[in-house]
Scaffold this motif. Structure first.
Motif, PDB file in Angstrom:
ATOM      1  N   SER B  41       0.797  -1.058  -0.033  1.00 48.77           N
ATOM      2  CA  SER B  41       0.010   0.029  -0.048  1.00 48.77           C
ATOM      3  C   SER B  41       0.932   1.126   0.105  1.00 48.77           C
ATOM      4  O   SER B  41       0.645   2.289  -0.647  1.00 48.77           O
ATOM      5  CB  SER B  41      -0.946   0.170   1.307  1.00 48.77           C
ATOM      6  N   ASP B 218      -6.005  -0.223  -4.450  1.00 53.02           N
ATOM      7  CA  ASP B 218      -5.434  -0.768  -3.155  1.00 53.02           C
ATOM      8  C   ASP B 218      -6.186  -1.629  -2.522  1.00 53.02           C
ATOM      9  O   ASP B 218      -7.385  -1.375  -1.945  1.00 53.02           O
ATOM     10  CB  ASP B 218      -5.107   0.244  -2.340  1.00 53.02           C
ATOM     11  N   GLU B 219      -6.155  -3.171  -2.808  1.00 55.33           N
ATOM     12  CA  GLU B 219      -7.101  -4.060  -2.381  1.00 55.33           C
ATOM     13  C   GLU B 219      -8.397  -3.755  -2.528  1.00 55.33           C
ATOM     14  O   GLU B 219      -9.016  -3.661  -1.534  1.00 55.33           O
ATOM     15  CB  GLU B 219      -6.568  -4.117  -0.848  1.00 55.33           C
TER      16      GLU B 219
HETATM   17 MG   LIG Z   1      -2.014  -2.617   2.290  1.00 48.76          MG
END
Ligand SMILES: [Mg+2]
Ligand SMILES: Nc1ncnc2c1ncn2[C@@H]1O[C@H](COP(=O)(O)OP(=O)(O)OP(=O)(O)O)[C@@H](O)[C@H]1O
Lengths: 230, 297
Positions: B41, B218-219
């Motif tokens: 991240s 991000d995810e």
């Molecule tokens: Mg992360």
């Protein structure tokens, strides 16, 4: 029965009603103006307090922090005395101005803390999403963070205003004639010679003001909340 | 499209990114995988400067987003006082530069010439970060839709505020995007009434409303209930098929294998291994990659 007669006597004696009206005026003027000062200055202080650390914000932030700490860490009565007998110890200086400034400054520190907490309580993801779209920090603050912060802050600010109105009763300590003082004078020996009646009446006045204010705040809260539940 | 040049990121004393470099090419789909806390991240957030790298540079289409990093510009280093001091004590110029870089010798005050040289690099190359971010869409794990606005307002806020479109144009474009994901009837509701999958799809089209050149994810499915993962992945897959450049951090290995042109495996703040999915998943080279894949596959 005597109690109710006395209440009727109070309400039907122009001299007493004038006293109450005079006092009420003072209480309301100080409360409203101090609340305005408190909200404006408090917002300003909060904005400084949450500003990013940099060499330009370092000193303002420090001053801001000291100011809030001192105001919140000392009694209101003492602050009022310092205003009246030190800072504005000028013959003929209008007491109402002294009191308004004292309460306004006091209130600003509490408002600042509330607003600061309100802004910080908005999820950082909201800011990040705004910035990631390319919006400048200022726009993100104004369009995204502040509107959400206000919603969080309204109840606390409401409490602060209510506290402020009640606190103004200590202006009698510098010899001002407010609602509380009016009760004392009306109850004294050369007037009604009974405190219970004027004190009760004045208490009802305070209750009425606080009730109206609470009602107003609830209304605003409801309005704001309507926007996220539908 | 995006160049990440030797970035480091320190949080206090914790080094989260350690000399990371990578290139994202036009139209490329890069998936970043790796264990929790490996810096995925942080790396993605450095790309659009939601985190500022401690050292190193980020470039977008030949434009510098970060401050200039002197260690990446030998010509700038040569103007420094430190260089002047070491010059002559070592066999050649390259040696001096290497020594300065290795031992991180540059100080705050390296003289006027050095400051000017550094400023010149920035003047030549730097682009306003807000301008750069307009070209990079970002999708967050927790959606981050603006809670105080309707879905439509979420989509139109940035284009209108940034004066890229009139309100009518922005709304028209927003409605097209919402229609595309089948949520046109949600235009006037607030995000709190939507399901996670709906929120994330709207967050994706909110980014698309800016017509970005590249999308960072991000995810995007980690906060979703399992039954909603599919609809979000389908949308991302569609964008991929249309040729959008994207960088995706994800734990969805099947999806990674399917959509990625290249996979970066990160561990301990470094890119440990990178390869096309077919290679990386079937014959990982690095023992750390092997260990990680054996756990998740
Ligand atoms: Mg992360
Ligand atoms: N703002 C911050 N302050 C301090 N430490 C941070 C911050 N953000 C991240 N870290 C730390 O940096 C490291 C890397 O975090 P990062 O979020 O990049 O990992 P990740 O690979 O995305 O992990 P995950 O798969 O759990 O999302 C972690 O140890 C994390 O605790």
């Amino acid at each position: 029965m005597d109690f109710f007669h006395k209440i009727i006597e109070l309400f039907s004696t122009p001299k007493y009603m004038e006293s109450i009206w005079e006092g009420l005026k003072t209480t309301l003027i100080i409360s409203v103006l101090a609340a305005l000062i408190g909200l404006l200055l408090g917002t300003l202080l909060a904005i400084v307090a949450i500003a990013k650390d940099s060499k330009w914000t370092k000193l303002p932030k420090l001053i801001c922090k000291i100011y809030i700490t001192v105001i919140r860490g000392t009694p209101m009565a003492l602050q009022l005395f310092i205003m009246a007998y030190v800072i504005f110890a000028i013959r003929g200086f209008p007491q109402i101005v002294t009191a308004t400034i004292a309460f306004g400054l006091n209130s600003s520190a509490y408002v600042a803390e509330n607003i600061r907490a309100g802004i910080l309580s908005v999820d950082i993801g909201q800011t990040e999403a705004g910035r990631a779209l390319g919006l400048p920090g200022r726009t993100t603050m104004l369009k995204i963070v502040i509107p959400q912060a206000i919603k969080n802050v309204i109840p606390a600010i409401g409490n602060e205003l209510i506290a402020l109105i009640k606190e103004t009763s200590i202006v009698s300590m510098i010899g001002m004639y407010d609602l509380t003082m009016a009760a004392k004078i009306i109850g004294s020996g050369n007037n009604m010679a009974s405190y219970i009646v004027p004190m009760t009446v004045v208490a009802l006045f305070y209750l009425g003001i606080v009730y109206l204010l609470t009602f107003g705040i609830k209304l605003i809260e409801k309005r704001l909340r309507a926007s996220d539940k539908r | 499209m995006i160049s990440v040049k030797n970035i480091y990121k320190d949080f206090g004393t914790l080094r989260v990114l350690n000399a990371v470099s990578c290139e994202i090419k036009d139209g490329e789909k890069v998936v970043i995988i790796g264990p929790s806390g490996s810096g995925k991240s942080t790396m993605l957030r450095c790309m659009n400067l939601l985190e500022s790298p401690t050292y190193g540079e980020i470039w977008l289409d030949g434009k510098l987003l970060t401050p200039a990093d002197p260690y990446l510009h030998p010509a700038v280093m040569q103007t420094s006082k430190t260089y002047a001091k070491l010059y002559g004590k070592m066999p050649d110029e390259a040696e001096v530069i290497r020594a300065i870089k290795e031992k991180d010798l540059l100080k705050k005050h390296e003289g006027r010439a050095y400051q000017a040289a550094l400023k010149e690099v920035e003047k030549q190359n730097q682009i306003d970060i807000n301008l750069a971010r307009q070209q990079m869409g970002m999708v967050f794990q927790h959606f981050n839709l603006f809670n105080n606005m309707t879905v439509l307002q979420n989509l139109t806020l940035a284009p209108v505020q940034l004066k890229l479109k009139s309100k009518e144009e922005a709304e028209q474009h927003a409605m097209q995007l919402l229609t595309r994901i089948g949520l046109q009837d949600k235009a006037n509701v607030y995000p709190s009434t939507l399901s996670g999958g709906q929120k994330q799809r709207i967050a994706i089209v909110r980014a698309l409303a800016m017509n970005p050149k590249v999308m960072l994810f991000d995810e995007p499915t980690s906060a979703l209930d399992p039954e909603m993962v599919g609809e979000v992945l389908d949308l991302i897959r569609e964008l991929a098929d249309e040729g959008m450049t994207m960088v995706i951090v994800t734990h969805e290995m099947g999806f990674a294998r399917e959509v990625a042109d290249r996979i970066l495996f990160m561990d301990g703040g470094q890119i440990v291994e990178e390869a096309p999915p077919a290679e990386l998943f079937t014959s990982p080279q690095n023992p750390r990659t092997k260990e990680f894949l054996s756990k998740v596959l």
